[in-house]
Design an enzyme around this catalytic site. Structure first.
Site, PDB file in Angstrom:
ATOM      1  N   CYS A 169      23.255 -22.375 -31.307  1.00 52.68           N
ATOM      2  CA  CYS A 169      23.522 -21.046 -31.845  1.00 52.68           C
ATOM      3  C   CYS A 169      24.975 -20.870 -32.254  1.00 52.68           C
ATOM      4  O   CYS A 169      25.290 -20.011 -33.058  1.00 52.68           O
ATOM      5  CB  CYS A 169      23.149 -19.980 -30.819  1.00 52.68           C
ATOM      6  SG  CYS A 169      24.235 -19.975 -29.375  1.00 52.68           S
TER       7      CYS A 169
ATOM      8  N   CYS B 193      17.043 -28.549 -25.426  1.00 53.45           N
ATOM      9  CA  CYS B 193      17.787 -27.773 -24.425  1.00 53.45           C
ATOM     10  C   CYS B 193      18.143 -28.625 -23.216  1.00 53.45           C
ATOM     11  O   CYS B 193      18.913 -28.203 -22.362  1.00 53.45           O
ATOM     12  CB  CYS B 193      16.951 -26.583 -23.961  1.00 53.45           C
ATOM     13  SG  CYS B 193      15.546 -27.089 -22.936  1.00 53.45           S
TER      14      CYS B 193
ATOM     15  N   PHE C  53      -0.853 -18.991 -35.821  1.00 58.17           N
ATOM     16  CA  PHE C  53      -1.189 -18.868 -37.235  1.00 58.17           C
ATOM     17  C   PHE C  53      -2.079 -17.661 -37.524  1.00 58.17           C
ATOM     18  O   PHE C  53      -3.117 -17.790 -38.158  1.00 58.17           O
ATOM     19  CB  PHE C  53      -1.876 -20.166 -37.655  1.00 58.17           C
ATOM     20  CG  PHE C  53      -1.743 -20.521 -39.106  1.00 58.17           C
ATOM     21  CD1 PHE C  53      -0.541 -20.955 -39.630  1.00 58.17           C
ATOM     22  CD2 PHE C  53      -2.834 -20.446 -39.954  1.00 58.17           C
ATOM     23  CE1 PHE C  53      -0.427 -21.296 -40.965  1.00 58.17           C
ATOM     24  CE2 PHE C  53      -2.733 -20.792 -41.307  1.00 58.17           C
ATOM     25  CZ  PHE C  53      -1.524 -21.219 -41.809  1.00 58.17           C
TER      26      PHE C  53
ATOM     27  N   GLU D 208      -1.740 -24.190 -29.782  1.00 60.14           N
ATOM     28  CA  GLU D 208      -1.620 -22.794 -30.209  1.00 60.14           C
ATOM     29  C   GLU D 208      -2.245 -21.759 -29.268  1.00 60.14           C
ATOM     30  O   GLU D 208      -1.687 -20.679 -29.078  1.00 60.14           O
ATOM     31  CB  GLU D 208      -2.290 -22.631 -31.578  1.00 60.14           C
ATOM     32  CG  GLU D 208      -1.658 -23.430 -32.671  1.00 60.14           C
ATOM     33  CD  GLU D 208      -2.352 -23.167 -33.987  1.00 60.14           C
ATOM     34  OE1 GLU D 208      -1.705 -22.671 -34.899  1.00 60.14           O
ATOM     35  OE2 GLU D 208      -3.562 -23.443 -34.082  1.00 60.14           O
TER      36      GLU D 208
ATOM     37  N   ALA E 277      -2.085 -26.500 -36.271  1.00 59.90           N
ATOM     38  CA  ALA E 277      -3.458 -26.060 -36.000  1.00 59.90           C
ATOM     39  C   ALA E 277      -4.021 -26.664 -34.711  1.00 59.90           C
ATOM     40  O   ALA E 277      -5.231 -26.819 -34.577  1.00 59.90           O
ATOM     41  CB  ALA E 277      -4.372 -26.370 -37.189  1.00 59.90           C
TER      42      ALA E 277
ATOM     43  N   GLN F  42       2.119 -27.280 -22.287  1.00 58.59           N
ATOM     44  CA  GLN F  42       1.838 -26.524 -23.509  1.00 58.59           C
ATOM     45  C   GLN F  42       1.341 -25.120 -23.184  1.00 58.59           C
ATOM     46  O   GLN F  42       1.689 -24.152 -23.848  1.00 58.59           O
ATOM     47  CB  GLN F  42       0.775 -27.255 -24.356  1.00 58.59           C
ATOM     48  CG  GLN F  42       1.294 -28.508 -25.020  1.00 58.59           C
ATOM     49  CD  GLN F  42       2.369 -28.191 -26.049  1.00 58.59           C
ATOM     50  OE1 GLN F  42       2.116 -27.515 -27.036  1.00 58.59           O
ATOM     51  NE2 GLN F  42       3.579 -28.635 -25.800  1.00 58.59           N
TER      52      GLN F  42
ATOM     53  N   ALA G 184       9.552 -26.630 -33.209  1.00 58.25           N
ATOM     54  CA  ALA G 184       9.178 -26.303 -34.590  1.00 58.25           C
ATOM     55  C   ALA G 184       8.273 -25.068 -34.624  1.00 58.25           C
ATOM     56  O   ALA G 184       8.533 -24.121 -35.340  1.00 58.25           O
ATOM     57  CB  ALA G 184       8.480 -27.485 -35.247  1.00 58.25           C
TER      58      ALA G 184
HETATM   59  S1  FES Z   1      13.866 -26.103 -26.018  1.00 59.62           S
HETATM   60 FE1  FES Z   1      13.600 -26.767 -23.991  1.00 59.62          FE
HETATM   61  S2  FES Z   1      12.381 -28.521 -24.210  1.00 59.62           S
HETATM   62 FE2  FES Z   1      12.468 -27.704 -26.229  1.00 59.62          FE
HETATM   63  S1  FES Z   2      25.356 -23.685 -29.139  1.00 60.02           S
HETATM   64 FE1  FES Z   2      26.737 -23.107 -27.654  1.00 60.02          FE
HETATM   65  S2  FES Z   2      25.658 -21.669 -26.514  1.00 60.02           S
HETATM   66 FE2  FES Z   2      24.344 -22.044 -28.168  1.00 60.02          FE
END
Ligand code: FES
Ligand code: FES
Ligand SMILES: Cc1cc2nc3c(=O)[nH]c(=O)nc-3n(C[C@H](O)[C@H](O)[C@H](O)COP(=O)(O)OP(=O)(O)OC[C@H]3O[C@@H](n4cnc5c(N)ncnc54)[C@H](O)[C@@H]3O)c2cc1C
Length: 1262
Positions: free
Chosen positions: A24, A97, A847, A1194, A1013, A1127, A730
């Site tokens: 971000c 992440c 979707f 989904e 899908a 999931q 995605a």
């Molecule tokens: S954002 Fe945490 S595993 Fe994808």
């Molecule tokens: S890229 Fe630094 S906190 Fe999101």
């Protein structure tokens, strides 16, 4: 000499390692978390703390050591236990992440090798994950806790005989085991470099080409500098100034940064360079050690500090001033200091004996979010009485800066603390707190209501402490406690007959989890710069509907580093991308039809140069009419895309004549931003020969990207190769728009003859690529008094934005899902896609399903309310029940497993007992209410456009016995590669470690369908399996003739001229819809499930807490229970965002204002139900898909609607108590504002809605 960029963002960009991610750029996601260590001379100790690298100026790290995820362990040497456990506990899906999570946990362990669960919760509070739902991350990390809260991980097997259909089976609750995990050994940690302890501290000066950063040696030096440069900001934490520089693009020529340890710190003491984390620690210590009466002020401040930002920001930020006057969506920092003054310290006094202090805040999300309104209140009584001696009330969020309500406080001095004072105080507050109906930030009635509601809470708190009343309704007082999610999981074990070497059906770890946890996993932007590489930055429209009169890039072209500017005229082929005959321009040529539409692109030597130059491109517009944005306006203008869709069964008119009751109503559902952690982008590399081009692209549909790039460049697809290694999430958002971005970037590469990189900043990604469609469902329903629904006529309107894109297919899916699990004999659905002047909405997990289903569940809920029946009963009455049922489009299916999920879910959730307990809770709590709700689900899997239901895989076996699998699917965290490896291992009977999947590449597997899908694994899995018929069967024959090992056997096969390469092609089922006749097999099969959730709401603030969720899901015979449960949890938590907190706000001019994690809140750890149980239905079968499994990507999103309906139940309980009807409108998402305003009471009455047309609303519901 460093560049401006290096002075600022540098830590993120300078490290040049792949582990520290850009999510971000504004401290709002935690993907860039690193550990900083500094020597604290005063206390002779080394401090370790996390920071957001994106906000950490490199110069302020002079004398500090920085540890990134690469520094703690690697797959090449040894993993760190934190890396190993997050991976093994299935806490890494897309992995984007993961390094940030690892560094937050690692730093915690550096400071506290035996953490508590609360420590873990706090440490991860500033890290967002869009994939996992957080629970598996916590499961991995809590293994470091002393108190082992690990009962759900304890191996457990029990026999089950579920019902009459079933055969006995073994159930496991063990998703991962702790055998052989690395122990935590702090002696192995990197030591702090001793030379950094000896470093002499002096004044430092860093000169960049546009910015100078001076770090004064002491206070005198700082004051001298401040006199010399009064306009230079003093920056310590940089969490405000950094944002202004990076995201708001403010410029300063000089910055003073007094963060160097030394004399300065001795004078400043607490406040000016004391971080918020240190302040918090000191206050917690004081609260622990001193008598409660003296620390009331500290307790109040702590309550606020705990929710302020994430741990990383608190570790950096030092200006507690902003705690009280920071106001969301208003980044302006207003201070009372003169330019040549500096703040030295802040005195936070002890409380006096008859003094009471409280702080309140309400934000979009309970943690890691700016408050909408906050307040600090303090009252001092005459000793031994309840007579007010002095009263102070301050509000944040009701004006441009802190608001002191002096008049009210003055008038209440000398009054007794009682009901009369309360009534007068509320009246006076209402008069004094002035908030214009057009105020910045909107939510005016809500904000006004909060001011009086907070005072009421304060009144009750003080009253309780004064002990004047025997019966205090203390439900108003207790704030919600944030807890760490825990859960029980169960799944069916594979049969004893299955080979122990066969991985199918086992909870296998994500194949790339170790690489993701060490930061070694490469995403497109981790690919090192190719020689001569340029950067492209998009120039977008600032008008919603206008004619382009002129585009003038001359100023931009004159800027340093700028190479060229592109617009429609530069496209060598066609300036458009097609989808089912619907063209969409790449660059707007003559007209723009939304804010954010791409008009041109600047290509420069660096990111920063391209970004700055893009702002200098001047576009002249002539505004056009009409211009409108909302569904309601589109209906007024009759602005719809063609075709309109309809599905119908039965005889509606006749049915409406015979029913007992008819109800007409509507429900609005807001849109949703994908917020994948990795923003969209790519690298386009021209190969120089035959016009060949390679793209390293974040695409879910590389074949489409290839096609669009070919059409744009006017070259054949065979010269364009798209490579996709993995995506950092995605969720449907990287199918369409990425093709346009790729075509533009490819055009830049061809025009310049150099490689070009495009990485969207978070704000631009949100603006340009758009997200899930907002929907309005208007319905007329005919039902009998016993709750049986005989007829439902629903019209769905979606806001499609300015082009059709995938909106029609999404609307079709909404219509196809409108029956959910209910047999409504007469059912009609009409679908209209509204054309508005907003960016075009696109695919998003589900979707259209989550919207289509939600409207029907609203119908069920409202009918139950009208009939005075529990909603769950009305749901049961109307469910499909026969063994052979037909959907409203005449597709045959059996609802048996849906009914099993439903029964098992209610049973496991203890629904009936808890319903009673909730009723009791609600009777005894006036200001807190609980609600519970359960829904069943039937979700179609596969594409209703039948030709997409295909998959292909290429399997190469090398002479050494190793296997390379290539397939057309895209790994985006959903575990498609892991499942493909399991399947290949099963077929070839070789260990998974001998099989490799490198990337998705259009050169290996052509024309692949999108990974979407919920069909990706089905397609790829079946394709890998089909390959068995060719190559594997030859090998099998051979293996029977020879003493077989893979290596010997393969070599022998090679000598016998057996082809060691084969493709598998899966021609999926024929699905198609005849829309004229409302008929067709629309889906391959259905995934079923059921979910039950309980919530508690705070009627005074609208805050809500998710208490518990139980899900039972039918995934057939799970190929990999860990991935499937992951999931389900991840989808569910994304659904929590959709239905309760994620709110996109548009200005009246159609500008998206919520463009980053500071304004747009996705679920964080605090939003996950503390009890979160997921069970996979045992003995479930699916003859249609690979090894009897089912697609799962989904469906789970919709299950979070249970949270919405549970909130609705809780609000209804509050309203009933006030004699109000329990039928009331509630739009989705059920935000704190909507919940509060639906709980109508004396405080909401004081803030009536202004009349339409008398004010300019700050934002609109589109
Ligand atoms: S954002 Fe945490 S595993 Fe994808
Ligand atoms: S890229 Fe630094 S906190 Fe999101
Ligand atoms: C992701 C994120 C989430 C956040 N969440 C919240 C939240 O929930 N609630 C909230 O209130 N805030 C929040 N903030 C804002 C953050 O708390 C404040 O930005 C922080 O308190 C500012 O401290 P700093 O040291 O980083 O300020 P800096 O950026 O270093 O400076 C801020 C301003 O104060 C001035 N200044 C700093 N020190 C002195 C001094 N000694 N004398 C004179 N002037 C000085 C600077 O010149 C500058 O104008 C958030 C910020 C981010 C990035």
């Amino acid at each position: 000499m460093l560049s401006q960029n290096h002075l600022h963002v540098s830590l993120l960009y300078i490290v040049l390692l792949t582990g520290t991610k850009y999510g971000c750029g504004g401290g709002g996601c935690g993907a860039c978390t690193v550990m900083v260590s500094k020597y604290d001379q005063l206390n002779n100790r080394v401090l370790h703390y996390t920071v957001n690298a994106c906000l950490q100026p490199i110069c302020t790290l002079h004398g500090a050591a920085v540890v990134t995820v690469e520094g703690i362990g690697s797959t090449k040497t040894k993993l760190h236990p934190v890396q190993e456990r997050i991976a093994k506990a299935h806490g890494s899906q897309c992995g984007f992440c993961t390094p940030g999570m690892v560094m937050s946990m690692y730093t915690l362990l550096r400071n506290k090798p035996h953490p508590t669960m609360e420590d873990i919760r706090e440490a991860l509070g500033g890290n967002l994950c869009r994939c996992t739902g957080y629970r598996p991350i916590i499961d991995g990390f809590k293994t470091f806790c002393d108190v082992r809260v690990v009962e759900m991980m304890t191996p457990g097997k029990n026999d089950c005989v579920l019902n009459k259909y079933l055969i006995p089976c073994q159930i496991s609750e063990e998703l991962f085991h702790m055998d052989n995990v690395l122990p935590l050994d702090p002696s192995q940690d990197l030591i702090f470099p001793p030379e950094l302890m000896k470093r002499a501290c002096g004044s430092l000066c860093f000169q960049g080409d546009r910015l100078k950063l001076i770090s004064p040696v002491d206070l005198t030096n700082l004051l001298e500098l401040k006199t010399e440069y009064p306009e230079a900001p003093v920056v310590v934490g940089n969490t405000t100034i950094g944002i202004n520089l990076l995201l708001c693009h403010l410029a300063f020529s000089i910055i003073l940064s007094p963060s160097t340890p030394g004399e300065f710190q001795i004078y400043i003491l607490m406040g000016a360079v004391c971080t918020l984390s240190s302040l918090k620690e000191e206050m917690e210590r004081a609260v622990r050690e001193m008598e409660a009466e003296r620390t009331r002020g500290y307790q109040a401040l702590l309550q606020t500090l705990r929710c302020l930002a994430g741990k990383q920001i608190r570790n950096m930020a030092v200006s507690p001033i902003t705690i009280t006057h920071r106001y969301r969506l208003m980044p302006r920092f207003i201070t009372v200091l003169r330019p040549d003054e500096v703040l030295l310290s802040i005195d936070i006094p002890y409380s006096k004996p008859w003094e009471f202090v409280s702080a309140f805040r309400q934000a979009q999300r309970r943690e890691f979010a700016f408050s909408i309104v906050n307040a600090g209140m303090k009252v001092l009584f005459r000793e031994g009485t309840n007579i007010v001696e002095s009263l102070n009330i301050y509000y944040g969020g009701v004006g441009p800066t802190l608001v002191k309500v002096g008049r009210t406080c003055q008038k209440l001095v000398g009054r007794s603390w009682g009901e009369e004072l309360l009534a007068d105080a509320c009246r006076l507050l209402e008069e004094e707190v002035e908030l214009s109906d057009s105020a910045h930030g909107g939510k005016v009635e809500y904000r006004k209501t909060l001011t009086t509601s907070f005072f009421f809470k304060f009144y009750m708190q003080v009253l309780q402490e004064l002990r004047e009343r025997v019966h205090i309704q203390d439900s108003a007082l207790k704030p919600f406690k944030n807890e760490v999610p825990q859960g029980h999981h169960s799944f069916q074990l594979v049969s004893n007959a299955q080979s122990s070497q066969d991985p199918v059906g086992h909870p296998m770890m994500h194949q790339a989890a170790f690489h993701q946890a060490t930061g070694e996993a490469q995403y497109y932007d981790d690919i090192p710069a190719v020689q001569g590489e340029l950067f492209v930055y998009m120039v977008t429209s600032t008008r919603a509907h206008a004619k382009i009169i002129n585009i003038d890039p001359s100023e931009a072209l004159g800027m340093t580093g700028v190479v060229t500017f592109l617009s429609a005229g530069d496209v060598p082929g066609q300036n458009r991308r097609m989808l089912f005959n619907n063209p969409e321009e790449l660059f707007a040529e003559e007209e723009v039809s939304c804010v954010g539409q791409i008009i041109g692109a600047v290509v420069a030597e660096s990111r920063e140069q391209a970004r700055r130059a893009a702002q200098m491109v001047k576009v002249t517009y002539q505004d056009l009419l009409p211009v409108f944005f909302t569904i309601e306006e589109a209906i007024q203008h009759q602005s719809f895309f063609d075709p309109k869709r309809k599905l119908e069964r039965g005889d509606m008119d006749k049915a409406f004549e015979t029913v007992d009751q008819i109800l007409e109503d509507e429900i609005y559902l807001g849109g949703q931003e994908h917020f994948y952690m990795e923003t969209q982008g790519l690298i386009a590399v021209p190969k120089g020969e035959n016009g060949e081009l390679e793209l390293f692209v974040a695409s879910q549909h590389s074949a489409y990207t290839q096609e669009v790039v070919g059409i744009t460049l006017g070259i054949d697809s065979n010269k364009i190769t798209c490579h996709v290694r993995r995506l950092g999430g995605a969720f449907g958002g990287k199918v369409m728009k990425i093709a346009s971005l790729s075509a533009i970037t490819a055009t830049a590469a061809v025009k310049t003859g150099r490689p070009v990189r495009c990485v969207l900043e978070r704000g631009d990604d949100m603006l340009i690529t758009s997200g899930r469609h907002p929907f309005l469902g208007k319905y007329k329903v005919g039902y009998n008094n016993d709750g049986t629904i005989m007829a439902a006529d629903i019209t769905y309107y979606s806001n499609g934005g300015c082009t059709l894109n995938e909106s029609l297919a999404i609307m079709e899916k909404a219509l196809l899902h409108m029956d959910n699990g209910y047999k409504i004999p007469n059912l009609r659905g009409r679908g209209l896609v509204c054309k508005t002047y907003l960016p075009s909405y696109t695919a998003f997990r589900g979707f259209g399903g989550p919207q289509g289903l939600m409207v029907m569940e609203s119908v069920l809920h409202e009918v139950a309310v009208k009939c005075g029946l529990p909603p769950q009963k009305v749901r049961e009455i109307n469910m499909y029940r026969e063994e052979e049922c037909y959907t409203h489009y005449k597709q045959l299916f059996s609802p048996r497993d849906m009914l099993r999920c439903w029964d098992e879910c209610l049973d496991k959730a203890g629904y009936h007992d808890r319903l009673q307990a909730i009723q009791q809770f609600n009777t005894s709590n006036r200001w807190k209410k609980r609600g519970i709700s359960a829904v069943p689900m039937k979700f179609g899997v596969g594409f209703s456009k039948g030709f997409f239901n295909q998959g292909a895989a290429l399997v190469n076996i090398y002479k050494d016995g190793s296997v390379l699998v290539a397939h057309g699917g895209t790994e985006m965290g959903q575990g498609i590669n892991t499942k493909a490896l399991q399947i290949a291992s099963h077929i070839l009977k070789v260990p998974m470690s001998s099989i490799h999947i490198k990337e998705t590449c259009t050169g290996n597997v052509p024309n692949a369908a999108p990974s979407a899908a919920s069909f990706g694994t089905d397609a790829v899995g079946m394709a890998v399996k089909v390959f068995q018929r060719s190559l594997a069967s030859d090998l099998f024959v051979l293996s029977r003739q020879l003493p077989w090992t893979m290596t010997i056997g393969i070599f022998e096969a090679y000598c016998q001229k057996v082809s060691l390469s084969a493709t598998g092609f899966f021609m999926g089922p024929h699905t198609d819809m005849d829309w004229e006749n409302s008929e067709g097999p629309a889906y391959y099969y259905f995934t079923f499930g059921a979910c039950c959730s309980e919530v508690e709401i705070d009627c005074l603030t609208g805050d809500h807490k998710n208490l518990r969720t139980d899900i039972v899901m039918d995934v057939g015979r799970s190929l990999n229970p860990a991935i499937d449960i992951g999931q389900i949890e991840g989808g569910f938590v994304q659904g929590i965002g959709l239905y309760t907190i994620e709110e996109l706000q548009f200005s009246l001019e159609g500008v998206l204002m919520t463009r980053g994690p500071s304004q747009y809140k996705i679920p964080a750890l605090c939003d996950v139900p503390p009890q979160f149980n997921v069970h996979l239905l045992a003995n479930a079968q699916n003859p249609h898909a690979i090894y009897r499994s089912k697609g799962i990507g989904e469906p789970p999103v919709f299950l979070a609607s249970t949270i919405f309906f549970a909130i609705k139940e809780a609000v209804a309980a509050a309203r009933r108590e006030r004699g109000l009807g329990d039928s009331f409108p509630l739009s989705s998402p059920a935000t704190a504002e909507r919940i509060r305003m639906a709980c109508e009471d004396q405080f909401t009455e004081m803030a009536p809605s202004p009349e339409k047309g008398t004010f300019k609303p700050w934002s609109i519901n589109i």
